[in-house]
Design a protein around this motif. Structure first.
Motif, PDB file in Angstrom:
ATOM      1  N   THR A 332       0.537  -1.561   0.076  1.00 16.41           N
ATOM      2  CA  THR A 332       0.101  -0.272  -0.021  1.00 16.41           C
ATOM      3  C   THR A 332       0.677   1.664  -0.165  1.00 16.41           C
ATOM      4  OG1 THR A 332      -1.492  -1.305   1.523  1.00 16.41           O
ATOM      5  CG2 THR A 332      -2.111   1.272   1.244  1.00 16.41           C
ATOM      6  N   PRO A 333       1.320   1.440   0.952  1.00 16.32           N
ATOM      7  CA  PRO A 333       2.499   2.203   0.728  1.00 16.32           C
ATOM      8  C   PRO A 333       3.139   2.414  -0.360  1.00 16.32           C
ATOM      9  CG  PRO A 333       3.852   0.917   2.447  1.00 16.32           C
ATOM     10  CD  PRO A 333       2.599   0.636   2.126  1.00 16.32           C
ATOM     11  N   VAL A 334       3.547   2.349  -1.275  1.00 14.41           N
ATOM     12  CA  VAL A 334       5.185   1.800  -1.779  1.00 14.41           C
ATOM     13  C   VAL A 334       3.453   2.701  -3.481  1.00 14.41           C
ATOM     14  CG1 VAL A 334       5.960   0.751  -3.345  1.00 14.41           C
ATOM     15  CG2 VAL A 334       6.116   0.115  -1.562  1.00 14.41           C
ATOM     16  N   LEU A 335       2.769   1.929  -3.150  1.00 22.28           N
ATOM     17  CA  LEU A 335       1.761   2.381  -4.005  1.00 22.28           C
ATOM     18  C   LEU A 335       1.514   3.143  -4.438  1.00 22.28           C
ATOM     19  CD1 LEU A 335      -0.566  -0.919  -5.195  1.00 22.28           C
ATOM     20  CD2 LEU A 335       1.016  -0.229  -5.969  1.00 22.28           C
ATOM     21  N   GLU A 336       0.686   4.040  -3.288  1.00 23.51           N
ATOM     22  CA  GLU A 336       0.804   5.273  -2.943  1.00 23.51           C
ATOM     23  C   GLU A 336       2.033   6.150  -3.727  1.00 23.51           C
ATOM     24  OE1 GLU A 336      -0.069   5.415   1.385  1.00 23.51           O
ATOM     25  OE2 GLU A 336      -2.220   4.829   0.406  1.00 23.51           O
ATOM     26  N   GLY A 337       3.091   5.796  -3.063  1.00 25.83           N
ATOM     27  CA  GLY A 337       4.291   6.929  -3.648  1.00 25.83           C
ATOM     28  C   GLY A 337       4.300   6.732  -5.180  1.00 25.83           C
ATOM     29  N   GLY A 339       2.193   7.029  -6.690  1.00 23.08           N
ATOM     30  CA  GLY A 339       0.636   7.854  -7.618  1.00 23.08           C
ATOM     31  C   GLY A 339      -0.434   6.563  -7.893  1.00 23.08           C
ATOM     32  N   ILE A 340      -0.401   5.381  -7.370  1.00 24.89           N
ATOM     33  CA  ILE A 340      -1.389   4.238  -7.876  1.00 24.89           C
ATOM     34  C   ILE A 340      -2.543   5.110  -6.266  1.00 24.89           C
ATOM     35  CG2 ILE A 340      -2.524   2.094  -7.477  1.00 24.89           C
ATOM     36  CD1 ILE A 340       0.339   2.193  -9.144  1.00 24.89           C
ATOM     37  N   THR A 341      -4.198   5.420  -6.201  1.00 25.25           N
ATOM     38  CA  THR A 341      -4.881   5.157  -5.521  1.00 25.25           C
ATOM     39  C   THR A 341      -5.964   4.042  -4.777  1.00 25.25           C
ATOM     40  OG1 THR A 341      -7.223   5.994  -6.925  1.00 25.25           O
ATOM     41  CG2 THR A 341      -5.224   8.259  -6.235  1.00 25.25           C
ATOM     42  N   SER A 342      -6.325   4.166  -3.762  1.00 23.55           N
ATOM     43  CA  SER A 342      -7.056   2.874  -3.469  1.00 23.55           C
ATOM     44  C   SER A 342      -8.493   3.311  -4.620  1.00 23.55           C
ATOM     45  CB  SER A 342      -8.279   3.367  -2.448  1.00 23.55           C
ATOM     46  OG  SER A 342      -8.430   4.855  -2.611  1.00 23.55           O
ATOM     47  N   GLU A 343      -8.555   4.293  -5.456  1.00 23.15           N
ATOM     48  CA  GLU A 343     -10.235   4.612  -7.051  1.00 23.15           C
ATOM     49  C   GLU A 343      -8.928   3.330  -7.458  1.00 23.15           C
ATOM     50  OE1 GLU A 343     -12.847   6.787  -9.446  1.00 23.15           O
ATOM     51  OE2 GLU A 343     -11.158   7.557  -7.887  1.00 23.15           O
ATOM     52  N   ASP A 344      -7.780   3.806  -7.878  1.00 18.43           N
ATOM     53  CA  ASP A 344      -7.622   2.447  -8.779  1.00 18.43           C
ATOM     54  C   ASP A 344      -7.311   1.227  -8.936  1.00 18.43           C
ATOM     55  OD1 ASP A 344      -6.176   5.229 -10.360  1.00 18.43           O
ATOM     56  OD2 ASP A 344      -5.106   5.560  -9.465  1.00 18.43           O
ATOM     57  N   LEU A 345      -7.318   1.088  -7.122  1.00 19.17           N
ATOM     58  CA  LEU A 345      -7.042  -0.103  -7.218  1.00 19.17           C
ATOM     59  C   LEU A 345      -8.614  -1.114  -6.731  1.00 19.17           C
ATOM     60  CD1 LEU A 345      -4.060  -0.021  -4.117  1.00 19.17           C
ATOM     61  CD2 LEU A 345      -4.307  -1.752  -6.854  1.00 19.17           C
ATOM     62  N   GLY A 346      -9.186  -0.243  -6.302  1.00 19.56           N
ATOM     63  CA  GLY A 346     -10.256  -0.698  -6.292  1.00 19.56           C
ATOM     64  C   GLY A 346     -10.145  -1.849  -5.239  1.00 19.56           C
ATOM     65  N   SER A 347     -11.143  -2.441  -4.921  1.00 22.91           N
ATOM     66  CA  SER A 347     -11.143  -3.435  -3.475  1.00 22.91           C
ATOM     67  C   SER A 347     -11.845  -5.074  -3.786  1.00 22.91           C
ATOM     68  CB  SER A 347     -12.149  -2.826  -2.592  1.00 22.91           C
ATOM     69  OG  SER A 347     -13.639  -2.558  -3.192  1.00 22.91           O
ATOM     70  N   TYR A 348     -11.117  -5.666  -3.310  1.00 21.10           N
ATOM     71  CA  TYR A 348     -11.695  -7.200  -4.184  1.00 21.10           C
ATOM     72  C   TYR A 348     -12.453  -7.977  -2.614  1.00 21.10           C
ATOM     73  CZ  TYR A 348     -11.177 -12.044  -4.296  1.00 21.10           C
ATOM     74  OH  TYR A 348     -10.898 -13.608  -4.354  1.00 21.10           O
TER      75      TYR A 348
END
Length: 348
Positions: A332-337, A339-348
């Motif tokens: 999570t912290p790496v993806l945020e760094g 520029g990949i947001t929670s909206e980009d990832l969605g939820s499973y």
């Protein structure tokens, strides 16, 4: 006009005209039209390259879940190829790319070995190395995801980087320069059989994580296609900066897809363990491991806790409860760094 307009008209007309033109010796080079696959129109002749995903289909067809797997037949397709015949009569092969050294994808640099893509897949085919003693359904994941995702994504990234390298040298010739390599990138990402390519993986993960657009396609795939199109146009126009921007979008959305996959199968492992099904947990561990091996090189240079994720997925370790929390905390912290947001990832 006696007929009503009908869907599929373009494909029908192109197929009929192409056959007629070829019969009188007119080629794609003469017309300037090189065909298209799934919304991407090629700027050069990649008519044989785009057939590599058909080999992936053939391999997938030899990986049943409920009967014996013909490993020799799989190895033959992997090593010798079937569908992608070059102009000189030789056959382009998945295994040939996997054993090639010095490719522009960074996977070998990340893993510190000359041929990590081949080593992973061949060990699953032969039941050696990490897959020694593993059940067929575990080896099946190594073969299928190793080919369809690890190798084909690396091939895609290699061609993107090769295109950028040629562009940096000022070689923007559509036939053999930067646009041609860029076309090859799409040919390997989707090509003639998007349902057997990494393209299909992106759509499956989009469905899992609720990141489909109104057309039922993953947002990641829509973004990747749009970037491939804009990057092609940039390279044809000699716009290196535009191509680099498009490449960055492609890599970002590949990262989204394989982050989703890495997270999903950790959760599957947890669910299997909770159900007391350790055999199924091992299968999902192998599946997640194959996907993580796509993502890991993309995160090279970040401070991702790769050791934690390796601890979850490497087959030298048994499946363990809490895998999902470990993977999410590491990513999570790496993806945020990035520029990949929670909206980009969605939820499973």
């Amino acid at each position: 006009l006696s007929n009503q307009p009908a869907a599929g008209s373009h494909d029908t007309v192109v197929a009929a005209l192409t056959a007629a033109l070829l019969s009188v010796g007119v080629t794609a080079n003469d017309t300037g039209y090189f065909g298209s696959d799934d919304g991407y129109a090629y700027a050069s002749d990649v008519s044989s390259h785009r057939l590599v995903p058909a080999d992936v289909c053939d391999i997938n067809g030899l990986l049943p879940k409920d009967s014996a797997i013909d490993y020799d037949a799989i190895h033959a397709i992997y090593k010798d190829g079937v569908n992608s015949v070059k102009s000189d009569g030789s056959v382009r092969t998945i295994g040939g790319f996997a054993v090639g050294e010095g490719k522009m994808h960074g996977v070998d640099t990340y893993f510190g070995t000359a041929t990590p893509l081949h080593d992973f897949v061949i060990s699953a085919i032969e039941g050696t190395g990490e897959f020694e003693g593993e059940a067929d359904l575990v080896r099946r994941q190594g073969i299928q995801k190793g080919v369809m995702n690890q190798i084909m994504v690396a091939w895609t990234v290699h061609e993107i980087n090769a295109a950028l390298a040629k562009g940096a040298d000022g070689n923007f010739d559509p036939a053999k320069g930067a646009p041609h390599n860029w076309d090859e990138g799409w040919a390997f990402y989707a090509g003639s059989e998007p349902g057997c390519s990494a393209f299909a993986t992106a759509d499956k993960r989009g469905k899992d994580f609720g990141t489909l657009n109104d057309s039922g396609e993953s947002v990641a795939n829509a973004n990747i296609r749009a970037a491939f199109n804009s990057g092609r146009d940039a390279l044809v126009a000699g716009d290196q900066a535009g191509a680099q921007a498009a490449a960055d979008v492609i890599v970002k959305n590949l990262t989204v897809t394989y982050a989703q996959a890495t997270m999903k199968y950790a959760k599957s492992v947890d669910s299997d363990i909770a159900d007391g099904d350790m055999d199924k947990a091992r299968i999902h561990q192998a599946e997640g491991y194959a996907f993580w091996r796509v993502l890991a090189p993309m995160l090279a240079g970040t401070d991702v806790d790769a050791a934690a994720i390796n601890g979850v997925y490497q087959l030298s370790n048994q499946p363990a409860a809490g895998s999902h929390d470990t993977v999410v905390a590491a990513l999570t912290p790496v993806l945020e760094g990035l520029g990949i947001t929670s909206e980009d990832l969605g939820s499973y």
